[in-house]
Design a protein around this motif. Structure first.
Motif, mmCIF file in Angstrom:
data_model
loop_
_atom_site.group_PDB
_atom_site.id
_atom_site.type_symbol
_atom_site.label_atom_id
_atom_site.label_comp_id
_atom_site.label_asym_id
_atom_site.label_seq_id
_atom_site.Cartn_x
_atom_site.Cartn_y
_atom_site.Cartn_z
ATOM 1 N N MET A 50 1.335 -3.124 3.304
ATOM 2 C CA MET A 50 0.947 -1.741 3.551
ATOM 3 C C MET A 50 1.034 -0.923 2.271
ATOM 4 O O MET A 50 0.156 -0.098 1.984
ATOM 5 N N LEU A 51 2.082 -1.150 1.475
ATOM 6 C CA LEU A 51 2.218 -0.410 0.224
ATOM 7 C C LEU A 51 1.068 -0.714 -0.734
ATOM 8 O O LEU A 51 0.540 0.187 -1.391
ATOM 9 N N ILE A 52 0.678 -1.973 -0.799
ATOM 10 C CA ILE A 52 -0.420 -2.365 -1.696
ATOM 11 C C ILE A 52 -1.740 -1.773 -1.208
ATOM 12 O O ILE A 52 -2.542 -1.269 -2.001
ATOM 13 N N VAL A 53 -1.960 -1.808 0.106
ATOM 14 C CA VAL A 53 -3.181 -1.220 0.673
ATOM 15 C C VAL A 53 -3.190 0.286 0.437
ATOM 16 O O VAL A 53 -4.211 0.863 0.039
ATOM 17 N N ARG A 54 -2.054 0.937 0.655
ATOM 18 C CA ARG A 54 -1.941 2.386 0.430
ATOM 19 C C ARG A 54 -2.229 2.713 -1.029
ATOM 20 O O ARG A 54 -2.951 3.664 -1.346
ATOM 21 N N GLN A 55 -1.669 1.932 -1.919
ATOM 22 C CA GLN A 55 -1.892 2.114 -3.351
ATOM 23 C C GLN A 55 -3.384 1.976 -3.681
ATOM 24 O O GLN A 55 -3.937 2.769 -4.448
ATOM 25 N N SER A 56 -4.027 0.984 -3.081
ATOM 26 C CA SER A 56 -5.461 0.764 -3.313
ATOM 27 C C SER A 56 -6.303 1.905 -2.750
ATOM 28 O O SER A 56 -7.303 2.309 -3.360
ATOM 29 N N LEU A 57 -5.915 2.429 -1.592
ATOM 30 C CA LEU A 57 -6.648 3.559 -1.011
ATOM 31 C C LEU A 57 -6.504 4.814 -1.860
ATOM 32 O O LEU A 57 -7.473 5.564 -2.039
ATOM 33 N N PHE A 69 -4.567 3.558 -9.272
ATOM 34 C CA PHE A 69 -3.664 2.503 -8.799
ATOM 35 C C PHE A 69 -2.238 2.788 -9.266
ATOM 36 O O PHE A 69 -1.275 2.584 -8.529
ATOM 37 N N VAL A 70 -2.111 3.279 -10.478
ATOM 38 C CA VAL A 70 -0.794 3.680 -10.992
ATOM 39 C C VAL A 70 -0.289 4.901 -10.220
ATOM 40 O O VAL A 70 0.889 4.957 -9.841
ATOM 41 N N ILE A 71 -1.168 5.860 -9.978
ATOM 42 C CA ILE A 71 -0.782 7.038 -9.190
ATOM 43 C C ILE A 71 -0.321 6.595 -7.800
ATOM 44 O O ILE A 71 0.670 7.109 -7.274
ATOM 45 N N GLY A 72 -1.028 5.631 -7.213
ATOM 46 C CA GLY A 72 -0.634 5.100 -5.912
ATOM 47 C C GLY A 72 0.732 4.440 -5.945
ATOM 48 O O GLY A 72 1.527 4.587 -5.009
ATOM 49 N N ALA A 73 1.032 3.719 -7.010
ATOM 50 C CA ALA A 73 2.348 3.084 -7.138
ATOM 51 C C ALA A 73 3.444 4.142 -7.234
ATOM 52 O O ALA A 73 4.497 4.029 -6.599
ATOM 53 N N ILE A 74 3.186 5.187 -8.004
ATOM 54 C CA ILE A 74 4.159 6.281 -8.129
ATOM 55 C C ILE A 74 4.336 6.981 -6.786
ATOM 56 O O ILE A 74 5.469 7.303 -6.383
ATOM 57 N N SER A 75 3.235 7.186 -6.084
ATOM 58 C CA SER A 75 3.308 7.804 -4.759
ATOM 59 C C SER A 75 4.122 6.952 -3.791
ATOM 60 O O SER A 75 4.929 7.471 -3.011
ATOM 61 N N ASN A 76 3.919 5.642 -3.829
ATOM 62 C CA ASN A 76 4.705 4.732 -2.978
ATOM 63 C C ASN A 76 6.187 4.839 -3.311
ATOM 64 O O ASN A 76 7.030 4.865 -2.412
ATOM 65 N N ARG A 78 7.794 7.357 -4.656
ATOM 66 C CA ARG A 78 8.326 8.659 -4.248
ATOM 67 C C ARG A 78 8.426 8.782 -2.727
ATOM 68 O O ARG A 78 9.369 9.368 -2.211
ATOM 69 N N THR A 79 7.440 8.220 -2.015
ATOM 70 C CA THR A 79 7.388 8.347 -0.560
ATOM 71 C C THR A 79 8.294 7.348 0.150
ATOM 72 O O THR A 79 8.981 7.697 1.111
ATOM 73 N N TYR A 80 8.259 6.096 -0.304
ATOM 74 C CA TYR A 80 8.980 5.005 0.387
ATOM 75 C C TYR A 80 10.105 4.400 -0.439
ATOM 76 O O TYR A 80 10.733 3.430 -0.006
ATOM 77 N N ASP A 81 10.319 4.917 -1.639
ATOM 78 C CA ASP A 81 11.306 4.375 -2.556
ATOM 79 C C ASP A 81 11.093 2.879 -2.795
ATOM 80 O O ASP A 81 12.042 2.100 -2.848
ATOM 81 N N ALA A 82 9.838 2.484 -2.891
ATOM 82 C CA ALA A 82 9.486 1.078 -3.121
ATOM 83 C C ALA A 82 8.191 1.025 -3.928
ATOM 84 O O ALA A 82 7.272 1.812 -3.704
#
Length: 140
Positions: free
Chosen positions: A77-84, A122-129, A131-135
């Motif tokens: 889910m984190l990878i998909v969220r990052q991709s979205l 993709f980097v922004i998505g990783a940072i968002s993950n 901050r949001t999920y601590d992962a």
């Protein structure tokens, strides 16, 4: 036929991404060198122009395979969220820029920048993950 791979998904992803990015850097460097010095022409120039783009396609393939191969649902889910997030970012910026360009308010930008925007997203998505999920999206 379904491809099977005994490597852990993250390791396979890093290997695929390494091959893709290595191919990209080498093909782009060689292509720019040869074409800028007029050392090639005709169909060879087409091949040299296609190789960096196909290498980036390989990077997208690596990310897609990572999603498919990841068994942990939360990590997937984190990878998909990052991709979205990456997709939304790249499409939003390129669409707004396209309209600005259409109204002759900004200069033309080559289409390959959309892929670069996607990787920034993709980097922004990783940072968002994080901050949001601590992962970050990898197994520990």
């Amino acid at each position: 036929m379904i491809e099977t791979d005994d490597r852990p998904p993250q390791k396979a992803y890093l290997q695929r991404m390494g091959i893709s990015m290595g191919s990209y850097l080498i093909s782009l460097g060689v292509g720019v060198y040869l074409v800028s010095r007029d050392l090639v022409d005709g169909p060879v120039v087409w091949l040299l122009a296609l190789l960096p783009g196909l290498s980036i396609v390989g990077a997208f393939y690596a990310i897609g395979r990572l999603i498919l191969d990841t068994k942990d649902e939360f990590i997937r889910m984190l990878i998909v969220r990052q991709s979205l997030i990456a997709t939304g970012f790249a499409l939003s910026v390129s669409t707004v820029w396209g309209f600005l360009e259409n109204f002759e308010l900004v200069g033309h930008v080559d289409a390959y920048w959309v892929a670069i925007l996607w990787f920034v997203g993709f980097v922004i998505g990783a940072i968002s993950n994080k901050r949001t999920y601590d992962a970050w999206g990898q197994l520990k």
